[in-house]
Design an enzyme around this catalytic site. Sequence first.
Site, PDB file in Angstrom:
ATOM      1  N   SER A   1      -7.373   4.218  -1.150  1.00 33.67           N
ATOM      2  CA  SER A   1      -7.212   2.770  -1.022  1.00 33.67           C
ATOM      3  C   SER A   1      -8.532   2.034  -1.192  1.00 33.67           C
ATOM      4  O   SER A   1      -8.552   0.887  -1.652  1.00 33.67           O
ATOM      5  CB  SER A   1      -6.599   2.429   0.335  1.00 33.67           C
ATOM      6  OG  SER A   1      -5.293   2.934   0.442  1.00 33.67           O
TER       7      SER A   1
ATOM      8  N   ASP B   1       0.833  -1.207   0.000  1.00 30.29           N
ATOM      9  CA  ASP B   1       0.000   0.000   0.000  1.00 30.29           C
ATOM     10  C   ASP B   1       0.868   1.257   0.000  1.00 30.29           C
ATOM     11  O   ASP B   1       1.758   1.422   0.843  1.00 30.29           O
ATOM     12  CB  ASP B   1      -0.904  -0.010   1.230  1.00 30.29           C
ATOM     13  CG  ASP B   1      -2.041   0.981   1.154  1.00 30.29           C
ATOM     14  OD1 ASP B   1      -1.800   2.160   0.838  1.00 30.29           O
ATOM     15  OD2 ASP B   1      -3.190   0.576   1.404  1.00 30.29           O
TER      16      ASP B   1
ATOM     17  N   ASP C   1      -1.878  -0.156  -4.505  1.00 28.74           N
ATOM     18  CA  ASP C   1      -3.139   0.513  -4.803  1.00 28.74           C
ATOM     19  C   ASP C   1      -2.904   1.894  -5.404  1.00 28.74           C
ATOM     20  O   ASP C   1      -3.678   2.370  -6.221  1.00 28.74           O
ATOM     21  CB  ASP C   1      -4.008   0.616  -3.555  1.00 28.74           C
ATOM     22  CG  ASP C   1      -3.240   1.047  -2.312  1.00 28.74           C
ATOM     23  OD1 ASP C   1      -2.017   1.298  -2.385  1.00 28.74           O
ATOM     24  OD2 ASP C   1      -3.875   1.135  -1.242  1.00 28.74           O
TER      25      ASP C   1
ATOM     26  N   THR D   1      -8.153  -1.559   2.441  1.00 22.56           N
ATOM     27  CA  THR D   1      -7.776  -2.638   1.529  1.00 22.56           C
ATOM     28  C   THR D   1      -8.353  -3.978   1.938  1.00 22.56           C
ATOM     29  O   THR D   1      -9.052  -4.621   1.145  1.00 22.56           O
ATOM     30  CB  THR D   1      -6.248  -2.712   1.378  1.00 22.56           C
ATOM     31  OG1 THR D   1      -5.764  -1.465   0.880  1.00 22.56           O
ATOM     32  CG2 THR D   1      -5.855  -3.820   0.421  1.00 22.56           C
TER      33      THR D   1
ATOM     34  N   HIS E   1       2.497   9.047   4.026  1.00 19.00           N
ATOM     35  CA  HIS E   1       1.680  10.175   4.487  1.00 19.00           C
ATOM     36  C   HIS E   1       2.424  11.005   5.517  1.00 19.00           C
ATOM     37  O   HIS E   1       2.300  12.234   5.538  1.00 19.00           O
ATOM     38  CB  HIS E   1       0.370   9.667   5.076  1.00 19.00           C
ATOM     39  CG  HIS E   1      -0.632   9.236   4.057  1.00 19.00           C
ATOM     40  ND1 HIS E   1      -1.314  10.108   3.246  1.00 19.00           N
ATOM     41  CD2 HIS E   1      -1.057   8.001   3.701  1.00 19.00           C
ATOM     42  CE1 HIS E   1      -2.120   9.439   2.441  1.00 19.00           C
ATOM     43  NE2 HIS E   1      -1.982   8.155   2.690  1.00 19.00           N
TER      44      HIS E   1
ATOM     45  N   HIS F   1      -1.728  11.013  -1.700  1.00 16.75           N
ATOM     46  CA  HIS F   1      -1.453  10.077  -2.788  1.00 16.75           C
ATOM     47  C   HIS F   1      -1.132  10.835  -4.073  1.00 16.75           C
ATOM     48  O   HIS F   1      -1.379  12.042  -4.179  1.00 16.75           O
ATOM     49  CB  HIS F   1      -2.665   9.184  -3.044  1.00 16.75           C
ATOM     50  CG  HIS F   1      -3.051   8.343  -1.869  1.00 16.75           C
ATOM     51  ND1 HIS F   1      -4.219   7.599  -1.822  1.00 16.75           N
ATOM     52  CD2 HIS F   1      -2.428   8.126  -0.674  1.00 16.75           C
ATOM     53  CE1 HIS F   1      -4.285   6.961  -0.671  1.00 16.75           C
ATOM     54  NE2 HIS F   1      -3.214   7.276   0.044  1.00 16.75           N
TER      55      HIS F   1
ATOM     56  N   GLU G   1      -1.200  -7.624   2.719  1.00 16.24           N
ATOM     57  CA  GLU G   1      -0.953  -6.191   2.519  1.00 16.24           C
ATOM     58  C   GLU G   1       0.173  -5.700   3.417  1.00 16.24           C
ATOM     59  O   GLU G   1       0.107  -5.822   4.644  1.00 16.24           O
ATOM     60  CB  GLU G   1      -2.204  -5.364   2.804  1.00 16.24           C
ATOM     61  CG  GLU G   1      -1.974  -3.884   2.476  1.00 16.24           C
ATOM     62  CD  GLU G   1      -3.114  -2.973   2.874  1.00 16.24           C
ATOM     63  OE1 GLU G   1      -3.356  -2.001   2.134  1.00 16.24           O
ATOM     64  OE2 GLU G   1      -3.745  -3.211   3.921  1.00 16.24           O
TER      65      GLU G   1
END
Length: 496
Positions: free
Chosen positions: A89, A36, A333, A142, A295, A423, A286
Site C-alpha cells: 500500500s 484498499d 492500490d 495510504t 489478508h 497481495h 479510503e
Amino acid sequence: MRSIVSAVFTSGLVAKGVTASWIFPEARNFIYVVPDGYGQASQTMARDYVSLLRNGENAGAPVSIQLAADKMVIGNVRTQASDNLITDSAAAATAFGCGVKTYNNAIAVDDDGSPVGSILEAAKLKGFKTGLVVTSTINHATPACYAAHVEDRNSYAKIAEHEIGYSHPLGPVVDILMGGGRCYFKPQSDPTSCRDDDADLFGFAKKKGFRVIQDRAGFDALNKGTTKAGDLPYIGLFNDDQMMYEIDRSRQPEQEPSLLEMVETALNSLDRATKWSLKGYFLMIEASRIDHAGHANDPAAHLHETIMYNDVMGYVQEWIDRHPDTLMLSAADHECGGLTLNGYNPVPLKDVSMSIEHVERLWGAYNGTDRRAYFTETILPGFGLGGLSEAEIGALLENDNIAGDLTGLLSAKAGVNWSTGGHTASDVALYGYGNGWRGGNLKSNMAGNHDNTELPTYIEGVLKVKLSDATRELQRHGTGWVGKREVTGPDHIHSH
C-alpha cells in the site's frame, strides 16, 4: 523519477505527453476514493450477494443488479512497485498520491529516500482545503502518503507527527483527518498511548486551532458538518487501532461512525469552508478494511466492507450531481487475497454477524468455565457456522487455530476461495464520475489502461496545481526531517 504524463499545456486545458493527450475539464473539487485491497472478484461477490438477497436467494436462477461502482467503470490500472511486481500500500499510494514509483514500504519518498510532494500537498499550497477520511489508522500507509514522508511505513509515530503538522516542514496540510490510530497522538504519559516519547499531538492540534474528537459523541456533535460545529480544521480518531469492521460496527453503531457517515460530514464541512472561495478542496477517502479482511481470508468481513465502498461511491455520485464542479476517480492500490469464486454461492454469508477479528477478541477474552459451550453457542453461530457436529467442534478446539480454521470453513461453505493471505499483481479497476460535460471529458481522458503514477497527474491538470511545486518546497528543507528506516518497531498489519 515521477512519470510525467502532462508535459505541455496549451491555454491550461490540453496536455500532451508520452502516454496520453488529455483535455482537462475545469473543476474546483476532486475526490479520490481508494478501496484498499479490492479486486474485481470483490465487486462480483458483493453484487451477487446483494442481488440474491433481493431476488429470492436462488443461485440457480440468479437475477443480477448493478451496484454503484458498476455504473462508473472507465478503465484499469497497473500497480507494480519499483522493486517488486507485487506492490504494498505504501509504494502504491506514493504512486497514485505523488506520481512517483518507489520501493515497497516507502511513504512519499523516492528510491533514494528524498521526499516527493503529494497531490494533497500541492493542492494545499495553492489554497485548496484538504481532507483524509479512512477506516484504518490515520497513519496507515495510504493516508500517510498524502501528508507524511518517511522511509519506512512502520514509522507510525513520525507519520502521525507529519500528518498533524508537528514535524512537517509545511506545517499542517490536512484540514480534516478522520479514522483510527488515536493512540499515536497521545504522549507516552497517557496509559493508552502508543508513543515512546512525550509528543502530545492532540495538544499540538488544539493549539493550531483543530477541534479534537475522540469518540462517537464528539463526531455526532459535528452535526454532519452542516453547522459551525463542523468548521475546519478538525481531527476525529475513533479507535486506538483500526476502526471496526463494518459487519461489527453496524451492530454497535453507538461506538463509531461508519465510513459513509464520515464522508458525508467531511464533504459538508469542505463545501461550507470553500463556498465563497475560488479554490475548492481535495478529499481522499479510503475503504481501508477491505484489504485487512482479504489478508484474514474473512469472506463476510470482506463482503460487507465492499458493500460499504459501494454505498460511499453511490453517495459521492449523488454529491457530484448536486455539486457539478466536482470530479471523482477511484482505484484500489492492489488486490488482496487472490479471491476466486469458482462454484460459489454467497448466500450463506448472510448468517454471519461478526468478523473473524471480533471472534478472536471474544474468544481471547472469555474467562468462563465452559469454553466448549461458549464456542458452540456464541462463537460458531456468530460466524455463520452453527450446526457443526460434536466431532467437528472437538477437532476445532483441539487444533486451536480458531481464525484459520473458521475462515476456511466459512469460505468453503460459500464456495469462496483464496490463493494467498497477501497481495497479488493483478490490475485493478478504475472508476470515475463527473456530471455533464465534465463527466464526459473524464471518461474520454481516462478510458483504458493506466500506470498508477498517471492518476495524480490527471488531478494536477484538473485542479491546476503542480506536484513539482510541492516536491520543490519539501526538498528545500533537506531530508533531516524525513523519517528514517527503523531497524525495530511494530510491523504493519501484513507483509505487503
